[in-house]
Write a protein that holds these residues in place. Structure first.
Motif, mmCIF file in Angstrom:
data_model
loop_
_atom_site.group_PDB
_atom_site.id
_atom_site.type_symbol
_atom_site.label_atom_id
_atom_site.label_comp_id
_atom_site.label_asym_id
_atom_site.label_seq_id
_atom_site.Cartn_x
_atom_site.Cartn_y
_atom_site.Cartn_z
ATOM 1 N N THR A 60 5.726 21.022 -10.054
ATOM 2 C CA THR A 60 6.108 19.670 -10.441
ATOM 3 C C THR A 60 5.071 18.701 -9.924
ATOM 4 O O THR A 60 4.768 18.693 -8.747
ATOM 5 N N ALA A 61 4.530 17.892 -10.811
ATOM 6 C CA ALA A 61 3.484 16.946 -10.432
ATOM 7 C C ALA A 61 4.101 15.729 -9.782
ATOM 8 O O ALA A 61 5.183 15.301 -10.127
ATOM 9 N N ARG A 62 3.409 15.172 -8.838
ATOM 10 C CA ARG A 62 3.857 13.911 -8.276
ATOM 11 C C ARG A 62 2.645 13.019 -8.061
ATOM 12 O O ARG A 62 1.550 13.478 -7.811
ATOM 13 N N ALA A 63 2.838 11.717 -8.194
ATOM 14 C CA ALA A 63 1.723 10.785 -8.147
ATOM 15 C C ALA A 63 1.273 10.559 -6.722
ATOM 16 O O ALA A 63 2.072 10.437 -5.824
ATOM 17 N N GLU A 64 -0.028 10.523 -6.517
ATOM 18 C CA GLU A 64 -0.552 10.102 -5.230
ATOM 19 C C GLU A 64 -1.347 8.816 -5.419
ATOM 20 O O GLU A 64 -1.057 7.802 -4.826
ATOM 21 N N GLY A 99 -12.035 11.785 4.606
ATOM 22 C CA GLY A 99 -12.938 10.779 5.161
ATOM 23 C C GLY A 99 -12.698 9.365 4.669
ATOM 24 O O GLY A 99 -13.270 8.413 5.206
ATOM 25 N N ILE A 100 -11.869 9.196 3.644
ATOM 26 C CA ILE A 100 -11.620 7.867 3.080
ATOM 27 C C ILE A 100 -10.336 7.305 3.675
ATOM 28 O O ILE A 100 -9.286 7.937 3.584
ATOM 29 N N PRO A 101 -10.360 6.135 4.284
ATOM 30 C CA PRO A 101 -9.155 5.572 4.900
ATOM 31 C C PRO A 101 -8.076 5.263 3.864
ATOM 32 O O PRO A 101 -8.369 4.853 2.746
ATOM 33 N N LEU A 102 -6.837 5.475 4.255
ATOM 34 C CA LEU A 102 -5.681 5.189 3.406
ATOM 35 C C LEU A 102 -4.866 4.075 4.042
ATOM 36 O O LEU A 102 -4.370 4.212 5.151
ATOM 37 N N ASP A 103 -4.734 2.956 3.333
ATOM 38 C CA ASP A 103 -3.902 1.864 3.825
ATOM 39 C C ASP A 103 -2.435 2.264 3.780
ATOM 40 O O ASP A 103 -2.000 2.959 2.849
ATOM 41 N N GLY A 104 -1.676 1.832 4.780
ATOM 42 C CA GLY A 104 -0.261 2.172 4.822
ATOM 43 C C GLY A 104 0.564 1.076 5.454
ATOM 44 O O GLY A 104 0.047 0.199 6.151
ATOM 45 N N MET A 105 1.864 1.155 5.204
ATOM 46 C CA MET A 105 2.791 0.167 5.754
ATOM 47 C C MET A 105 4.203 0.705 5.606
ATOM 48 O O MET A 105 4.516 1.405 4.639
ATOM 49 N N ASP A 161 0.525 29.531 5.301
ATOM 50 C CA ASP A 161 0.794 30.912 5.702
ATOM 51 C C ASP A 161 0.079 31.281 6.995
ATOM 52 O O ASP A 161 0.247 32.374 7.521
ATOM 53 N N LYS A 162 -0.711 30.334 7.522
ATOM 54 C CA LYS A 162 -1.406 30.570 8.790
ATOM 55 C C LYS A 162 -0.638 29.992 9.978
ATOM 56 O O LYS A 162 -1.116 30.055 11.118
ATOM 57 N N GLY A 163 0.523 29.412 9.706
ATOM 58 C CA GLY A 163 1.381 28.965 10.789
ATOM 59 C C GLY A 163 1.326 27.482 11.106
ATOM 60 O O GLY A 163 2.257 26.946 11.707
ATOM 61 N N TYR A 164 0.251 26.813 10.727
ATOM 62 C CA TYR A 164 0.183 25.376 10.972
ATOM 63 C C TYR A 164 0.602 24.622 9.709
ATOM 64 O O TYR A 164 0.850 25.213 8.653
ATOM 65 N N TYR A 165 0.699 23.296 9.833
ATOM 66 C CA TYR A 165 1.126 22.462 8.715
ATOM 67 C C TYR A 165 -0.078 21.734 8.119
ATOM 68 O O TYR A 165 -1.034 21.402 8.819
ATOM 69 N N VAL A 166 0.000 21.480 6.813
ATOM 70 C CA VAL A 166 -1.098 20.818 6.113
ATOM 71 C C VAL A 166 -0.607 19.513 5.502
ATOM 72 O O VAL A 166 0.430 19.469 4.837
ATOM 73 N N LEU A 167 -1.344 18.443 5.763
ATOM 74 C CA LEU A 167 -1.075 17.146 5.157
ATOM 75 C C LEU A 167 -1.898 17.081 3.872
ATOM 76 O O LEU A 167 -3.098 16.878 3.893
ATOM 77 N N ASP A 168 -1.214 17.265 2.727
ATOM 78 C CA ASP A 168 -1.893 17.461 1.443
ATOM 79 C C ASP A 168 -2.244 16.141 0.768
ATOM 80 O O ASP A 168 -1.706 15.791 -0.285
ATOM 81 N N ILE A 169 -3.150 15.400 1.356
ATOM 82 C CA ILE A 169 -3.624 14.160 0.741
ATOM 83 C C ILE A 169 -5.157 14.239 0.727
ATOM 84 O O ILE A 169 -5.817 13.861 1.699
ATOM 85 N N PRO A 217 0.851 -1.190 0.000
ATOM 86 C CA PRO A 217 0.000 0.000 0.000
ATOM 87 C C PRO A 217 0.889 1.243 0.000
ATOM 88 O O PRO A 217 2.070 1.172 -0.354
ATOM 89 N N ASP A 218 0.344 2.383 0.408
ATOM 90 C CA ASP A 218 1.151 3.593 0.550
ATOM 91 C C ASP A 218 2.237 3.351 1.595
ATOM 92 O O ASP A 218 1.996 2.757 2.643
ATOM 93 N N TYR A 219 3.455 3.808 1.303
ATOM 94 C CA TYR A 219 4.551 3.662 2.264
ATOM 95 C C TYR A 219 4.436 4.736 3.347
ATOM 96 O O TYR A 219 4.265 5.912 3.049
ATOM 97 N N PHE A 220 4.584 4.346 4.607
ATOM 98 C CA PHE A 220 4.641 5.355 5.673
ATOM 99 C C PHE A 220 5.812 6.316 5.446
ATOM 100 O O PHE A 220 5.751 7.482 5.829
ATOM 101 N N GLU A 221 6.874 5.816 4.819
ATOM 102 C CA GLU A 221 8.038 6.664 4.554
ATOM 103 C C GLU A 221 7.691 7.841 3.647
ATOM 104 O O GLU A 221 8.414 8.840 3.607
ATOM 105 N N ASN A 222 6.582 7.740 2.899
ATOM 106 C CA ASN A 222 6.180 8.851 2.040
ATOM 107 C C ASN A 222 5.836 10.105 2.835
ATOM 108 O O ASN A 222 5.893 11.224 2.306
ATOM 109 N N PHE A 223 5.483 9.918 4.126
ATOM 110 C CA PHE A 223 5.182 11.079 4.963
ATOM 111 C C PHE A 223 6.440 11.901 5.265
ATOM 112 O O PHE A 223 6.346 13.021 5.775
#
Length: 303
Positions: A277-281, A151-157, A139-147, A123-129
């Motif tokens: 630059t595009a990257r695959a998700e 609401g849809i679960p993402l399998d990881g390993m 620009d508001k000071g917090y961080y955004v996880l851009d995935i 599945p998605d690699y945890f290392e991708n994080f």
């Protein structure tokens, strides 16, 4: 005894494997003779092909078939292959995903040869994080996880966990030969991943939010420079198509309800107008032609 095959025996990681007791052999997937020498007298082979090195599906399948043919000649008893679904085949040609389809074609080739093969599908690699999915500071000071899978679960390993899985498969051939095994060690929503990261980093990390819009985009190459009017694009796919793609995966089709659109390309930074630059998700939805102009339903990330 484990025999580690590498093009560069001087790499730091390879030297570490040698210290752990592995036999190091220099070989190349493009060099048939070196593969014969490397695979001689082995019981089993763990094969990983790399689409991303040259971004060439035909090259990847050529390398994989070379290993398959040699393993048959040398009577290798078990091949564990890091495979994936053949999306083009599963969707009757509607979707063309080179980095999936090449591995799917190799799975089929092993079967055609009658090889004693087990496919493990990561599945998605945890290392991708730590890399392509690394949280981006807003620009508001917090961080955004851009995935944008709201609401849809993402399998990881973690890639680190794969070795023990491969070893267990090789030790139990009668149970695993001929099977495709979808792997996952956790299945969380992006909000849940963000919460875990926040807890352990001490930073405020939030999942990106998705707003549905319509627009016109111009795709100028996958994993290359992209000029785009609206940040992130997605494609509507029939429920049946998604079911076919996911049927052997750990994400059950029962969990897919209503109109679900998977992410195909992710741009960084994400703004209303961006050249980047595009990257695959989620490669499932990458179109057949890399250079095309289409009018589609898309969704933009609002940071």
């Amino acid at each position: 005894m484990v025999r580690a095959i590498t093009r560069n025996p001087n790499k730091k990681e390879i030297k570490e494997l040698k210290l752990l007791g592995a036999e190091i052999v220099k070989a190349d997937l493009d060099n048939e003779k070196t593969l014969f020498d490397a695979m001689k007298d082995v019981y089993g082979v763990f094969l990983v092909t790399d689409y991303w090195e040259q971004m060439d599906k035909d090259k990847e399948t050529e390398q994989g078939k070379r290993v398959a043919d040699i393993s048959r000649i040398l009577d290798v008893k078990h091949i564990v292959f890091s495979g994936l679904e053949n999306v083009k085949k599963l969707t009757n040609g509607k979707l063309d995903v080179p980095h999936f389809d090449g591995k799917g074609e190799l799975e089929d080739y092993f079967r055609e040869l009658g090889s004693p093969m087990t496919s493990v599908r990561m599945p998605d690699y945890f290392e991708n994080f730590l890399d392509i999915f690394k949280p981006v500071k807003s620009d508001k000071g917090y961080y955004v996880l851009d995935i944008p899978m709201e609401g849809i679960p993402l399998d990881g390993m973690s890639v680190r966990d794969l070795g023990e899985v491969v070893l267990a498969i090789l030790k139990n051939p009668e149970e695993h030969i001929g099977k495709e095994i979808g792997l996952s060690t956790d299945k969380l929503t992006i909000d849940e991943y963000a919460a875990i990261m926040s807890k352990h980093t001490g930073k405020i990390i939030k999942a990106s939010k998705v707003v549905e819009v319509h627009g016109r985009i111009s795709l100028l190459g996958f994993m290359k420079t992209v000029e785009i009017i609206i940040g992130t694009w997605k494609i509507d796919v029939d429920q049946e198509d998604i079911r076919k793609v996911m049927e052997n995966w750990t994400l059950s089709s029962k969990e897919i309800s209503g109109k679900i659109i998977y992410q195909a390309l992710l741009l960084s930074p994400l703004h209303s107008s961006v050249t980047g630059t595009a990257r695959a998700e989620w490669g499932y939805l990458i179109p057949s032609n890399y250079v095309q102009e289409v009018i589609i339903n898309i969704q933009t990330i609002q940071i």
